[in-house]
Design a protein around this motif. Structure first.
Motif, PDB file in Angstrom:
ATOM      1  N   ALA A  55      -0.453 -48.568 -47.882  1.00 34.58           N
ATOM      2  CA  ALA A  55       0.166 -49.445 -46.883  1.00 34.58           C
ATOM      3  C   ALA A  55      -0.232 -50.901 -47.113  1.00 34.58           C
ATOM      4  CB  ALA A  55      -0.223 -49.002 -45.483  1.00 34.58           C
ATOM      5  N   THR A  56      -1.487 -51.144 -47.391  1.00 36.71           N
ATOM      6  CA  THR A  56      -1.953 -52.502 -47.659  1.00 36.71           C
ATOM      7  C   THR A  56      -1.316 -53.053 -48.923  1.00 36.71           C
ATOM      8  OG1 THR A  56      -4.054 -52.034 -46.560  1.00 36.71           O
ATOM      9  CG2 THR A  56      -4.004 -53.932 -48.043  1.00 36.71           C
ATOM     10  N   SER A  57      -1.240 -52.224 -49.954  1.00 30.69           N
ATOM     11  CA  SER A  57      -0.620 -52.646 -51.214  1.00 30.69           C
ATOM     12  C   SER A  57       0.847 -53.001 -51.019  1.00 30.69           C
ATOM     13  CB  SER A  57      -0.743 -51.545 -52.271  1.00 30.69           C
ATOM     14  OG  SER A  57      -2.091 -51.293 -52.557  1.00 30.69           O
ATOM     15  N   ILE A  58       1.550 -52.190 -50.238  1.00 29.27           N
ATOM     16  CA  ILE A  58       2.965 -52.461 -49.975  1.00 29.27           C
ATOM     17  C   ILE A  58       3.133 -53.797 -49.254  1.00 29.27           C
ATOM     18  CG2 ILE A  58       4.966 -51.714 -48.608  1.00 29.27           C
ATOM     19  CD1 ILE A  58       4.119 -48.813 -49.344  1.00 29.27           C
ATOM     20  N   GLN A  59       2.274 -54.073 -48.279  1.00 31.11           N
ATOM     21  CA  GLN A  59       2.361 -55.349 -47.557  1.00 31.11           C
ATOM     22  C   GLN A  59       2.121 -56.523 -48.494  1.00 31.11           C
ATOM     23  OE1 GLN A  59      -0.472 -54.952 -44.385  1.00 31.11           O
ATOM     24  NE2 GLN A  59       0.805 -53.541 -43.226  1.00 31.11           N
ATOM     25  N   ILE A  60       1.109 -56.414 -49.335  1.00 33.00           N
ATOM     26  CA  ILE A  60       0.795 -57.493 -50.276  1.00 33.00           C
ATOM     27  C   ILE A  60       1.949 -57.695 -51.255  1.00 33.00           C
ATOM     28  CG2 ILE A  60      -0.708 -58.140 -52.215  1.00 33.00           C
ATOM     29  CD1 ILE A  60      -3.003 -56.698 -50.644  1.00 33.00           C
ATOM     30  N   SER A  62       5.047 -56.928 -50.873  1.00 35.20           N
ATOM     31  CA  SER A  62       6.230 -57.436 -50.168  1.00 35.20           C
ATOM     32  C   SER A  62       6.150 -58.954 -50.033  1.00 35.20           C
ATOM     33  CB  SER A  62       6.331 -56.781 -48.795  1.00 35.20           C
ATOM     34  OG  SER A  62       7.427 -57.296 -48.092  1.00 35.20           O
ATOM     35  N   ILE A  63       4.992 -59.446 -49.679  1.00 39.10           N
ATOM     36  CA  ILE A  63       4.794 -60.900 -49.570  1.00 39.10           C
ATOM     37  C   ILE A  63       4.980 -61.560 -50.939  1.00 39.10           C
ATOM     38  CG2 ILE A  63       3.064 -62.701 -49.116  1.00 39.10           C
ATOM     39  CD1 ILE A  63       1.909 -60.696 -46.968  1.00 39.10           C
ATOM     40  N   THR A  66       8.682 -61.575 -51.987  1.00 37.18           N
ATOM     41  CA  THR A  66       9.429 -62.604 -51.251  1.00 37.18           C
ATOM     42  C   THR A  66       9.205 -63.973 -51.879  1.00 37.18           C
ATOM     43  OG1 THR A  66       9.281 -61.329 -49.211  1.00 37.18           O
ATOM     44  CG2 THR A  66       9.750 -63.683 -48.989  1.00 37.18           C
TER      45      THR A  66
END
Length: 99
Positions: A55-60, A62-63, A66
């Motif tokens: 989950a943390t990797s996906i958030q990073i 994603s940023i 972008t």
């Protein structure tokens, strides 16, 4: 350790193999953990610590995607294509997503 033998249909075997490979586990280790989850009285998910990291990797990512997409859409598209290839090789994409 007790040895257990059972039969599964080929499609289930293939799916289990892909999931085990994606989790970086042998098929036996993956199935043992899945069975442990099935009998866990607390109903917790066996791979929960890996899920938090994921989950943390996906958030990073994603940023990062972008930011890269705003600066260079071509670079983002190349990276996404490479990511799809890697995910497909590890059995982490459905058949329709891998193509």
């Amino acid at each position: 350790m007790t040895k257990v033998n059972f039969r599964v249909d080929p499609a289930l075997h293939d799916a289990l193999q892909r999931r085990a490979y994606g989790a970086n586990l042998s098929l036996s280790a993956f199935i043992r953990q899945a069975l442990e989850q099935a009998v866990d009285n607390r109903k917790r998910y066996v791979f929960s610590s890996q899920d938090e990291i994921l989950a943390t990797s996906i958030q990073i990512l994603s940023i990062l995607a972008t930011s890269v997409g705003r600066r260079s859409p071509e670079t983002l598209e190349q990276g996404m294509a490479q990511a799809r290839t890697i995910l497909a090789e590890r059995g982490l994409l459905g058949e329709e997503e891998a193509q």
